[in-house]
Design an enzyme around this catalytic site. Structure first.
Site, PDB file in Angstrom:
ATOM      1  N   ASP A  44       0.833  -1.217   0.000  1.00  0.00           N
ATOM      2  CA  ASP A  44       0.000   0.000   0.000  1.00  0.00           C
ATOM      3  C   ASP A  44       0.867   1.266   0.000  1.00  0.00           C
ATOM      4  O   ASP A  44       1.966   1.275   0.553  1.00  0.00           O
ATOM      5  CB  ASP A  44      -0.886  -0.028   1.258  1.00  0.00           C
ATOM      6  CG  ASP A  44      -2.026   0.976   1.170  1.00  0.00           C
ATOM      7  OD1 ASP A  44      -2.314   1.464   0.060  1.00  0.00           O
ATOM      8  OD2 ASP A  44      -2.621   1.270   2.219  1.00  0.00           O
ATOM      9  N   ARG A  56       0.396   7.754  -2.665  1.00  0.00           N
ATOM     10  CA  ARG A  56       0.918   8.755  -1.720  1.00  0.00           C
ATOM     11  C   ARG A  56       2.412   8.955  -1.937  1.00  0.00           C
ATOM     12  O   ARG A  56       2.932  10.065  -1.844  1.00  0.00           O
ATOM     13  CB  ARG A  56       0.639   8.319  -0.272  1.00  0.00           C
ATOM     14  CG  ARG A  56      -0.762   8.706   0.196  1.00  0.00           C
ATOM     15  CD  ARG A  56      -1.129   8.015   1.478  1.00  0.00           C
ATOM     16  NE  ARG A  56      -1.393   6.597   1.259  1.00  0.00           N
ATOM     17  CZ  ARG A  56      -1.483   5.699   2.226  1.00  0.00           C
ATOM     18  NH1 ARG A  56      -1.301   6.065   3.482  1.00  0.00           N
ATOM     19  NH2 ARG A  56      -1.754   4.444   1.947  1.00  0.00           N
ATOM     20  N   ASN A  71     -10.855  -2.217  -5.886  1.00  0.00           N
ATOM     21  CA  ASN A  71     -10.033  -1.328  -6.726  1.00  0.00           C
ATOM     22  C   ASN A  71     -10.676  -1.076  -8.104  1.00  0.00           C
ATOM     23  O   ASN A  71     -10.337  -0.110  -8.787  1.00  0.00           O
ATOM     24  CB  ASN A  71      -8.619  -1.885  -6.927  1.00  0.00           C
ATOM     25  CG  ASN A  71      -7.746  -1.814  -5.684  1.00  0.00           C
ATOM     26  OD1 ASN A  71      -6.835  -2.614  -5.518  1.00  0.00           O
ATOM     27  ND2 ASN A  71      -8.003  -0.844  -4.800  1.00  0.00           N
TER      28      ASN A  71
HETATM   29  C1  FPP Z   1      -1.903   0.403  -3.178  1.00  0.00           C
HETATM   30  O1  FPP Z   1      -1.441   1.720  -3.296  1.00  0.00           O
HETATM   31  C2  FPP Z   1      -1.578  -0.360  -4.327  1.00  0.00           C
HETATM   32  C3  FPP Z   1      -2.447  -0.846  -5.255  1.00  0.00           C
HETATM   33  C4  FPP Z   1      -3.901  -0.634  -5.256  1.00  0.00           C
HETATM   34  C5  FPP Z   1      -1.991  -1.647  -6.342  1.00  0.00           C
HETATM   35  C6  FPP Z   1      -0.766  -2.470  -6.070  1.00  0.00           C
HETATM   36  C7  FPP Z   1       0.027  -2.368  -7.278  1.00  0.00           C
HETATM   37  C8  FPP Z   1       1.362  -2.323  -7.358  1.00  0.00           C
HETATM   38  C9  FPP Z   1       2.260  -2.536  -6.222  1.00  0.00           C
HETATM   39  C10 FPP Z   1       1.985  -2.007  -8.663  1.00  0.00           C
HETATM   40  C11 FPP Z   1       1.817  -3.077  -9.674  1.00  0.00           C
HETATM   41  C12 FPP Z   1       2.113  -4.326  -9.098  1.00  0.00           C
HETATM   42  C13 FPP Z   1       2.294  -5.508  -9.565  1.00  0.00           C
HETATM   43  C14 FPP Z   1       1.780  -6.628  -8.810  1.00  0.00           C
HETATM   44  C15 FPP Z   1       3.061  -5.791 -10.731  1.00  0.00           C
HETATM   45  P1  FPP Z   1      -2.513   2.832  -3.585  1.00  0.00           P
HETATM   46  O2  FPP Z   1      -2.667   2.990  -5.053  1.00  0.00           O
HETATM   47  O3  FPP Z   1      -3.780   2.473  -2.875  1.00  0.00           O
HETATM   48  O4  FPP Z   1      -1.830   4.097  -2.979  1.00  0.00           O
HETATM   49  P2  FPP Z   1      -2.380   4.998  -1.793  1.00  0.00           P
HETATM   50  O5  FPP Z   1      -2.694   4.074  -0.655  1.00  0.00           O
HETATM   51  O6  FPP Z   1      -1.228   5.899  -1.495  1.00  0.00           O
HETATM   52  O7  FPP Z   1      -3.567   5.708  -2.334  1.00  0.00           O
END
Ligand code: FPP
Length: 259
Positions: free
Chosen positions: A37, A41, A86
């Protein structure tokens, strides 16, 4: 007074090596699950860039962390890449993430480290919610790695813990209705056997980055006795030292499974 950078870097690297030695001398989790996560940010606060830059760095971080797991002897790594919730993000971000994850699956399947370490690359989640291009990438990874079982990289995509339990219950109910199973024979093992990752052990350690202290519908059934670890760092900023600290914390816990 702040230490000059060169001294603080040297102190940091000494600390990291000591911690590494300590951690490698103890038991490591067999199965590590991660809620990655904080990409957006990180993009906003650290990179002053668009959210997608955070996701790109998040993807690169996963490649790094898979290497750390292989080097420390963690056999199974399960990551929360995209939840059913998501899909409610704006369409552009959803398609960007779908493409990024599909490409990552293909790249993992072609990665020489994956073949050297015999890593099986798989996906758990609801395939009916996924675009064709993702389904093709999943089949590609499966074809290239299905013969491996030394390590596992499981990516949860279109995944929801409650949805997984509902799917399992429906499948069991169907078997009961068809007379293939007796209600009295349903046990915890029956439920476990109908989950997406039924052949995997439950996670020993579940780690979440970004400072949020919640589970967000991840592996609800499987984490009944997992140790939980939360760290403030955003996923793209997650360092080897943070990884080592999480394992040290795990080693310091006393797992009693309710006894
Ligand atoms: C959470 O950060 C992350 C996600 C919803 C997606 C996870 C994806 C990745 C780590 C990148 C692609 C990955 C793979 C598996 C190849 P957020 O977008 O919710 O960020 P925030 O919490 O700061 O809003």
């Amino acid at each position: 007074m702040a230490l000059p950078k060169i001294i603080s870097n040297a102190a940091y690297s000494t600390y990291e090596s000591q911690l590494e030695k300590e951690v490698l001398a103890g038991p490591v989790p067999g199965h590590l699950a991660i809620i990655m996560d904080g990409n957006r940010r990180y993009a906003k606060e650290v990179l002053q860039a668009e959210p997608r830059e955070g996701h790109i760095m998040g993807r690169a971080k996963l490649e790094e962390v898979l290497g750390w797991c292989m080097d420390t002897g963690i056999k199974v790594l399960t990551v929360y890449a995209f939840s059913t919730e998501n899909f409610n993000r704006d369409q552009e971000e959803v398609s960007f993430l779908m493409d990024l994850i599909s490409q990552a699956l293909r790249d993992f399947a072609d990665d020489p480290r994956v073949h050297e370490n015999r890593v099986r690359v798989g996906v758990l989640g609801d395939p009916s919610m996924l675009p064709e291009s993702m389904l093709e990438a999943i089949s590609y990874a499966d074809e290239r790695t299905s013969g491996y079982s030394d390590h596992h990289l499981n990516m949860a995509v279109a995944y929801g813990g409650r949805q997984e339990i509902v799917t399992a219950v429906k499948e069991i109910a169907r078997k009961v209705k068809e007379g293939a199973m007796d209600v009295e024979d349903i046990t915890e093992g029956t439920l476990s056997g109908h989950m997406y990752m039924s052949s995997m052990p439950d996670p020993d350690l579940v780690l979440r980055t970004s400072g949020e202290v919640r589970i967000s519908n991840f592996l609800l059934w499987q984490m009944a006795y997992s140790e939980l670890y939360f760290t403030d760092v955003y996923w793209p900023g997650f360092r080897y030292i943070d990884f080592l600290r999480s394992i040290r914390a795990y080693q310091q816990r006393s797992r009693r499974y309710g006894t």
